[in-house]
Design an enzyme around this catalytic site. Structure first.
Site, PDB file in Angstrom:
ATOM      1  N   GLY A 120     -24.000   3.983 -32.841  1.00  0.00           N
ATOM      2  CA  GLY A 120     -22.844   4.545 -32.146  1.00  0.00           C
ATOM      3  C   GLY A 120     -23.252   5.293 -30.906  1.00  0.00           C
ATOM      4  O   GLY A 120     -24.006   4.809 -30.063  1.00  0.00           O
ATOM      5  N   GLY A 121     -22.768   6.545 -30.811  1.00  0.00           N
ATOM      6  CA  GLY A 121     -23.032   7.361 -29.630  1.00  0.00           C
ATOM      7  C   GLY A 121     -24.510   7.597 -29.388  1.00  0.00           C
ATOM      8  O   GLY A 121     -24.925   7.857 -28.254  1.00  0.00           O
ATOM      9  N   GLY A 134     -35.886 -16.487   0.264  1.00  0.00           N
ATOM     10  CA  GLY A 134     -35.302 -15.193  -0.080  1.00  0.00           C
ATOM     11  C   GLY A 134     -36.195 -14.411  -1.025  1.00  0.00           C
ATOM     12  O   GLY A 134     -36.239 -13.171  -0.976  1.00  0.00           O
ATOM     13  N   ALA A 135     -36.912 -15.137  -1.874  1.00  0.00           N
ATOM     14  CA  ALA A 135     -37.777 -14.448  -2.835  1.00  0.00           C
ATOM     15  C   ALA A 135     -38.944 -13.764  -2.117  1.00  0.00           C
ATOM     16  O   ALA A 135     -39.436 -12.730  -2.555  1.00  0.00           O
ATOM     17  CB  ALA A 135     -38.282 -15.433  -3.883  1.00  0.00           C
TER      18      ALA A 135
END
Ligand code: HXC
Length: 521
Positions: free
Chosen positions: A176-177, A411-412
Site C-alpha cells: 500500500g502506502g 539521434g542516439a
C-alpha cells in the site's frame, strides 16, 4: 536529604531503564522468533549490522501512538519504527528501521512523524538518509491519521530530493502506502525471496480483476529488478542488502553541497590499458563486453552496476578513476546491439539526474546505432522517453566526459552526450564511426536510384556502401569539425580519462534563472 535525593534518582533511573528495555523488546520474543524464522533480522539487528559498531544513537524511543480510534490500550513500542543517527564507514548517516514485530511495522501518525523528523534532521546536518523498510502499510486502526503520517513522509521525500541522498532497503513486505516513499528516493534495494512491493495485494487483485497471483509473482525482488525497474539492486538476504548499501554510499557525497569522498585505492593513475585494443571487433555486428571495457578502465576493476537486470541494453553504475567517484552510462552491444529503447532511456535519464544531484561526474561510453525501431516502441512513447535522456544530459552541470568506442549514429549519438548536448570532453577510439546512420542504410537512401538503374545493382550497392564507409565511418570528420576533442589510443584511455576528470574538477557553469525545468515525464 542527599540520600533521599539519590534514592529518588535511582528509582527514576530504574524506571527509565525498564521502559527502555520494554521498548527494545519490540513486539516480544514470539514475534521476533517469527521474524528470524522468515530469514529476516529484527529492525535493531539491521541497524547494528549496517552502522559502525556502537555508533548508533536512537532518537524518540519513547514515542507513543495517539490512542485514537481502535488504538486505545494497544502496545506499540517505539511506535513500530526505530530512528536515529550513526556512522557508516566513519561518515554520518541518518537511519530509520521499521519494526515488523510491532503491528506489522504499519505506519501510524507517530511512526510517520518520527521518520519525518529524522528526514528534517538529515537535511539540516547534510547526511544521507537510509530507510530500512519492513511494513504492512497504513496502520488501519488509525484511519486518516495514518494517511497523514504518510503525507508527512512523502512531502519530505520530494522536498529533500536532491538535497541529501535517500536510500531505501526493502527487507519485508512493503504494501500500500509503504511503497511510495521508497519510490521517491534515489535508490531502492530489495532482499530476494523475503521482500515484496505492491500497491494492492493478491487478495484485492483477485476480487477486482479475478487474476490469481502470489506475493512473489506480484511484487518480489525479481519482478521489480528485472521487469518494472522500480528497484535498482537486489541481494540474497538482509546482510547482503545492507552490504550493498555500504558500497553504494561510498560513491555518494553527504549532501548536494559536497563532493563524493576521494578514495586512495592503489591503482596507478598512469596505468596503461593495452588489453582494450583486442576487445572491439572490426565487424560492427560483432558484440563485445562493455563490462570488460569498464573493468579495465576503472580503479581495481570495480564497477557497482545499478539496475543490472533492467534494460540491459544500457549499463549504468558507479566506479572510480584515480580515486574519484564517477557515474557511468554505457551502451551494451551484447543486448539489442545497444540500441536505445523506452526502458533504457528511463534508466539512463534517472541515473544521469542522480549523478548530477550529487556532484558525481558522468563518463559516457558510446557504441550505439540508434533508437530501437518498431511500432510498439513508437506507440508506447519512445519520443517522450528518449527525450528524457537528451534533457537529462543537457541539464546536468557536473563534469561530463564522452568516449566513443565504436558506432555513434543519428539521434542516439546526440542522446549519448555529444559535444553539442554539453559534453565537456569527447574522446574517440580509432575504431569509432560518427555518422547520421550506418553505411548500408545510408547507401540505400542516398544512392537508391543509382543502384536501381545500374546493370548490376548488387555490385553497385556494395561499392556505394564501401564508398560511404570510407568517407563517413570514421572519427576524423567529427574530429575535424571539433565534435571530438581527440582520437586516442585505447591503451592510453585510463590515463587520459583521469587527466581530463582532474582538469574538470574546477568546472563551474552558469545557467539561466528558472524555478525548475520541466523534464518530459
Ligand atoms: C495494522 C497490521 C496491518 C496494518 C498487518 N498488521 N497489517 N496492523 N495495520 N495495515 C498486523 C497484524 O494484525 C499482525 O498483528 C501483524 O501486523 C503481522 O501481520 P500478519 O498478517 O500476521 O503477518 P504476515 O502473515 O507476515 O502478513 C503480512 C502482510 C499482511 C502480507 C503485510 O499482514 C497484510 O496483508 N496486511 C495488510 C496489508 C495492506 O493491505 N496494507 C495496505 C493498507 S492501506 P499481530 O498482533 O497478530 O502480530 C494503505 C494505503 C495508504 O497502505 C495509502 C497512502 C498513500
Amino acid at each position: 536529604m542527599a540520600d533521599n535525593t539519590r534514592a529518588w534518582m535511582e528509582e527514576l533511573l530504574a524506571e527509565m531503564e525498564e521502559r527502555r528495555k520494554s521498548v527494545e523488546a519490540g513486539g516480544g520474543p514470539e514475534r521476533i522468533q517469527k521474524q528470524h524464522q522468515a530469514g529476516k533480522m529484527t529492525a535493531r539487528e539491521r541497524i547494528a549490522y549496517l552502522l559502525d559498531e556502537g555508533s548508533f544513537v536512537e532518537l524518540q524511543p519513547f514515542a507513543e501512538h495517539l490512542e485514537t480510534g481502535l488504538m486505545e490500550g494497544v502496545e506499540a513500542p517505539a511506535d513500530g519504527v526505530i530512528t536515529g543517527y550513526g556512522r557508516l564507514q566513519g561518515r554520518k548517516v541518518c537511519v530509520f528501521s521499521q519494526d515488523f514485530t510491532v503491528l506489522g511495522g504499519s505506519l501510524g501518525k507517530m511512526h510517520g512523524r518520527k521518520i519525518a523528523l529524522l528526514m528534517d534532521l538529515a537535511a539540516k546536518i547534510g547526511a544521507p538518509l537510509i530507510g530500512l523498510n519492513d511494513s504492512a502499510g497504513a496502520r488501519i486502526q488509525e484511519g486518516v491519521d495514518s494517511l497523514s503520517g504518510y503525507g508527512e513522509v512523502f512531502y519530505r521525500n520530494a522536498i529533500y530530493s536532491g538535497v541529501v541522498p535517500q536510500i531505501s532497503a526493502i527487507l519485508g513486505p512493503c504494501a500500500g502506502g509503504a511503497v511510495y516513499s521508497p519510490a521517491m528516493t534515489d535508490f531502492v534495494l530489495m532482499s530476494k525471496g523475503s521482500s515484496y512491493m505492491f500497491i494492492t495485494g493478491p487478495e484485492v487483485i483477485k476480487s477486482v480483476t479475478r487474476e490469481e497471483v502470489s506475493f512473489e509473482e506480484l511484487g518480489g525482488a525479481d519482478v521489480h529488478n528485472i521487469q518494472s525497474g522500480v528497484a535498482h539492486l537486489e541481494a540474497e538476504g538482509d546482510a547482503a542488502v545492507l552490504d550493498l548499501i555500504q558500497r553504494l554510499v561510498s560513491y555518494l557525497p553527504q549532501s548536494a553541497k559536497e563532493r563524493p569522498p576521494l578514495q586512495e585505492n592503489g591503482d596507478p593513475k598512469d596505468r596503461t590499458t593495452p588489453e582494450l585494443m583486442d576487445l572491439v571487433h572490426p565487424d560492427p555486428k560483432r558484440p563485445y563486453s562493455m563490462h570488460k571495457v569498464l573493468e579495465t578502465l576503472l580503479d581495481n576493476g570495480e564497477f557497482l552496476e545499478v539496475h543490472p537486470q533492467f534494460a540491459r541494453n544500457i549499463l549504468v553504475g558507479f566506479g572510480r578513476l584515480g580515486g574519484h567517484s564517477v557515474g557511468i552510462v554505457a551502451n551494451n552491444p551484447r543486448f539489442m546491439a545497444g540500441a536505445l529503447d523506452i526502458n533504457a532511456s528511463d534508466k539512463a535519464a534517472r541515473f544521469i539526474r542522480t549523478c548530477d544531484c550529487f556532484n558525481v561526474p558522468i563518463l559516457t561510453l558510446v557504441d550505439v546505432t540508434g533508437f530501437l525501431p518498431g511500432v510498439a516502441q513508437e506507440h508506447a512513447g519512445i519520443i517522450r522517453h528518449g527525450a528524457k535522456m537528451l534533457y537529462a544530459y543537457a541539464e546536468a552541470s557536473v563534469p561530463k566526459i564522452t568516449l566513443i568506442t565504436r558506432k555513434a549514429y543519428g539521434g542516439a549519438y546526440l542522446a549519448m552526450n555529444s559535444r553539442d548536448m554539453g559534453a565537456d570532453v569527447v574522446l574517440a577510439w580509432p575504431t569509432s564511426a560518427v555518422a547520421v546512420m550506418g553505411a548500408e542504410g545510408a547507401a540505400n537512401i542516398v544512392y537508391r536510384k543509382e543502384i536501381q538503374h545500374s546493370p548490376d545493382p548488387a555490385a553497385t550497392r556494395a561499392a556505394k556502401i564501401a564508398e560511404y564507409r570510407k568517407t563517413f565511418d570514421n572519427p576524423y570528420i567529427a574530429a575535424g569539425r571539433g565534435y571530438i576533442d581527440d582520437v586516442i589510443d585505447p591503451a592510453d584511455t585510463r590515463r587520459l580519462l583521469i587527466g581530463h576528470l582532474e582538469m574538470l574538477s574546477t568546472k563551474a557553469e552558469n545557467r539561466p534563472f528558472k524555478k525548475h525545468g520541466n523534464i518530459p515525464l
